[in-house]
Design an enzyme around this catalytic site. Structure first.
Site, PDB file in Angstrom:
ATOM      1  N   CYS A   1       0.844  -1.186   0.000  1.00 48.55           N
ATOM      2  CA  CYS A   1       0.000   0.000   0.000  1.00 48.55           C
ATOM      3  C   CYS A   1       0.881   1.237   0.000  1.00 48.55           C
ATOM      4  CB  CYS A   1      -0.908  -0.007   1.227  1.00 48.55           C
ATOM      5  SG  CYS A   1      -1.990   1.431   1.341  1.00 48.55           S
TER       6      CYS A   1
ATOM      7  N   HIS B   1      -9.230  -3.760  -1.946  1.00 47.89           N
ATOM      8  CA  HIS B   1      -8.247  -2.966  -1.206  1.00 47.89           C
ATOM      9  C   HIS B   1      -8.709  -1.511  -1.095  1.00 47.89           C
ATOM     10  CE1 HIS B   1      -3.974  -1.874  -0.106  1.00 47.89           C
ATOM     11  NE2 HIS B   1      -4.395  -0.702  -0.569  1.00 47.89           N
ATOM     12  N   GLU B   2      -9.149  -0.931  -2.206  1.00 43.47           N
ATOM     13  CA  GLU B   2      -9.535   0.486  -2.201  1.00 43.47           C
ATOM     14  C   GLU B   2     -10.830   0.719  -1.416  1.00 43.47           C
ATOM     15  OE1 GLU B   2      -7.313   2.560  -2.954  1.00 43.47           O
ATOM     16  OE2 GLU B   2      -6.008   1.239  -4.096  1.00 43.47           O
TER      17      GLU B   2
ATOM     18  N   HIS C   1      -9.987   0.935   2.115  1.00 39.27           N
ATOM     19  CA  HIS C   1      -9.514   2.283   2.464  1.00 39.27           C
ATOM     20  C   HIS C   1     -10.683   3.209   2.787  1.00 39.27           C
ATOM     21  CE1 HIS C   1      -5.216   2.721   2.185  1.00 39.27           C
ATOM     22  NE2 HIS C   1      -5.165   2.121   1.003  1.00 39.27           N
TER      23      HIS C   1
END
Length: 174
Positions: free
Chosen positions: A102, A144-145, A148
């Site tokens: 990341c 993953h995003e 976030h």
């Protein structure tokens, strides 16, 4: 250009707020997208970036077009690079341990169990709703995003976390 924030930044642990649909296409949102693109373009190993990573607590992420030139992704048609108010609408039952890093958790890498396929629903930068499915790297980026945007860092889920060298930044003038 805004810097990419690191794991200590409180905004990375917040649940990002949805973008009001009336703001899509506006000057403020376009400036945020420009800042995100510039920050991502500078990172040699960057494939995606969420708005909180540059200090903006909104539900937006972008994907580098380099992802769509990879045979690993198997993209069909025009790549969709901007995801506003994204929601993962389905994931495969098949899950795999995937190597992950990341831009906000330098220089750590680890293995994260992710669905091997995912479908996302979002708006593009013009306010058009769309749905996109992906497998492999693209499915991993979606998950993953969105993590976030929910205040989750990959290290919260990772196993075998270790330090690895960080590639040098790309010259932004190129």
């Amino acid at each position: 250009m805004k810097p990419i924030l690191q794991k200590e930044a409180p905004v990375l642990r917040q649940h990002a707020k949805p973008v009001p649909l009336k703001d899509i296409g506006g000057v403020r949102l376009n400036a945020i997208l420009k800042d995100m693109r510039e920050a991502l373009a500078k990172e040699a190993d960057g494939v995606g970036l969420a708005a909180p990573q540059i200090g903006v607590p909104l539900r937006i992420f972008i994907i580098s077009d380099i992802v769509f030139s990879s045979d690993r992704v198997g993209a069909n048609g025009t790549p969709q690079l901007t995801y506003i108010n994204p929601e993962i609408v389905s994931t495969s039952k098949d899950k795999k341990q995937m190597e992950e890093g990341c831009l906000s958790v330098r220089p750590l890498f680890g293995k994260v169990r992710r669905a091997s396929k995912a479908t996302i629903r979002a708006y593009d930068e013009h306010g058009n709703a769309f749905e996109r499915g992906g497998s492999g790297l693209l499915a991993q980026i979606f998950q993953h995003e969105v993590d976030h945007l929910d205040g989750i860092l990959f290290t919260d889920k990772a196993k075998d976390v270790r330090e690895m060298p960080v590639p040098e930044q790309v010259d932004a003038k190129k």
